[in-house]
Design a protein around this motif. Structure first.
Motif, mmCIF file in Angstrom:
data_model
loop_
_atom_site.group_PDB
_atom_site.id
_atom_site.type_symbol
_atom_site.label_atom_id
_atom_site.label_comp_id
_atom_site.label_asym_id
_atom_site.label_seq_id
_atom_site.Cartn_x
_atom_site.Cartn_y
_atom_site.Cartn_z
ATOM 1 N N THR A 183 35.995 36.443 38.127
ATOM 2 C CA THR A 183 35.435 35.822 39.318
ATOM 3 C C THR A 183 35.138 36.912 40.337
ATOM 4 O O THR A 183 35.595 38.050 40.205
ATOM 5 N N PHE A 184 34.392 36.545 41.365
ATOM 6 C CA PHE A 184 34.103 37.472 42.447
ATOM 7 C C PHE A 184 35.407 38.060 43.000
ATOM 8 O O PHE A 184 35.528 39.273 43.180
ATOM 9 N N GLU A 185 36.382 37.223 43.242
ATOM 10 C CA GLU A 185 37.642 37.662 43.825
ATOM 11 C C GLU A 185 38.354 38.665 42.926
ATOM 12 O O GLU A 185 38.909 39.663 43.398
ATOM 13 N N LYS A 186 38.357 38.411 41.638
ATOM 14 C CA LYS A 186 39.032 39.285 40.687
ATOM 15 C C LYS A 186 38.313 40.629 40.586
ATOM 16 O O LYS A 186 38.950 41.689 40.579
ATOM 17 N N ILE A 187 36.985 40.592 40.524
ATOM 18 C CA ILE A 187 36.206 41.831 40.440
ATOM 19 C C ILE A 187 36.405 42.658 41.707
ATOM 20 O O ILE A 187 36.597 43.878 41.642
ATOM 21 N N LYS A 188 36.415 42.007 42.854
ATOM 22 C CA LYS A 188 36.652 42.704 44.125
ATOM 23 C C LYS A 188 38.039 43.329 44.140
ATOM 24 O O LYS A 188 38.215 44.471 44.565
ATOM 25 N N LYS A 208 28.070 37.639 36.004
ATOM 26 C CA LYS A 208 29.407 37.262 36.485
ATOM 27 C C LYS A 208 29.405 37.162 38.009
ATOM 28 O O LYS A 208 30.138 36.354 38.576
ATOM 29 N N ILE A 209 28.620 38.038 38.656
ATOM 30 C CA ILE A 209 28.405 38.001 40.100
ATOM 31 C C ILE A 209 26.920 38.242 40.350
ATOM 32 O O ILE A 209 26.195 38.643 39.433
ATOM 33 N N ASN A 210 26.486 38.046 41.593
ATOM 34 C CA ASN A 210 25.075 38.307 41.891
ATOM 35 C C ASN A 210 24.932 39.597 42.705
ATOM 36 O O ASN A 210 25.929 40.237 43.053
ATOM 37 N N GLN A 211 23.702 39.973 42.998
ATOM 38 C CA GLN A 211 23.441 41.229 43.701
ATOM 39 C C GLN A 211 24.049 41.247 45.094
ATOM 40 O O GLN A 211 24.549 42.278 45.555
ATOM 41 N N SER A 212 24.016 40.132 45.761
ATOM 42 C CA SER A 212 24.613 40.036 47.091
ATOM 43 C C SER A 212 26.121 40.273 47.028
ATOM 44 O O SER A 212 26.694 40.952 47.892
ATOM 45 N N GLN A 213 26.758 39.746 46.015
ATOM 46 C CA GLN A 213 28.192 39.940 45.853
ATOM 47 C C GLN A 213 28.513 41.399 45.510
ATOM 48 O O GLN A 213 29.542 41.923 45.939
#
Length: 53
Positions: free
Chosen positions: A4-9, A30-35
């Motif tokens: 998820t975004f949170e995990k990747i961050k 899995k995420i987008n360019q903005s993320q």
């Protein structure tokens, strides 16, 4: 494992992942360019970043 975004961050913030790995997550939808920008504080590059960064 579900990425998820949170995990990747979290992985990036804790230096388990580099920009190239985050970039790969965008290419795998899995995420987008903005993320990507939110995680790295840099604009999403067209070319994959160098792994050592």
């Amino acid at each position: 494992m579900l990425l998820t975004f949170e995990k990747i961050k979290e992985y990036y913030d804790n230096k388990f992942w580099n920009k190239a790995m985050v970039w790969d997550s965008v290419s795998k939808n899995k995420i987008n360019q903005s993320q990507y920008t939110q995680i790295t504080d840099e604009a999403y590059p067209i070319a994959r970043p160098i792994k050592s960064e």
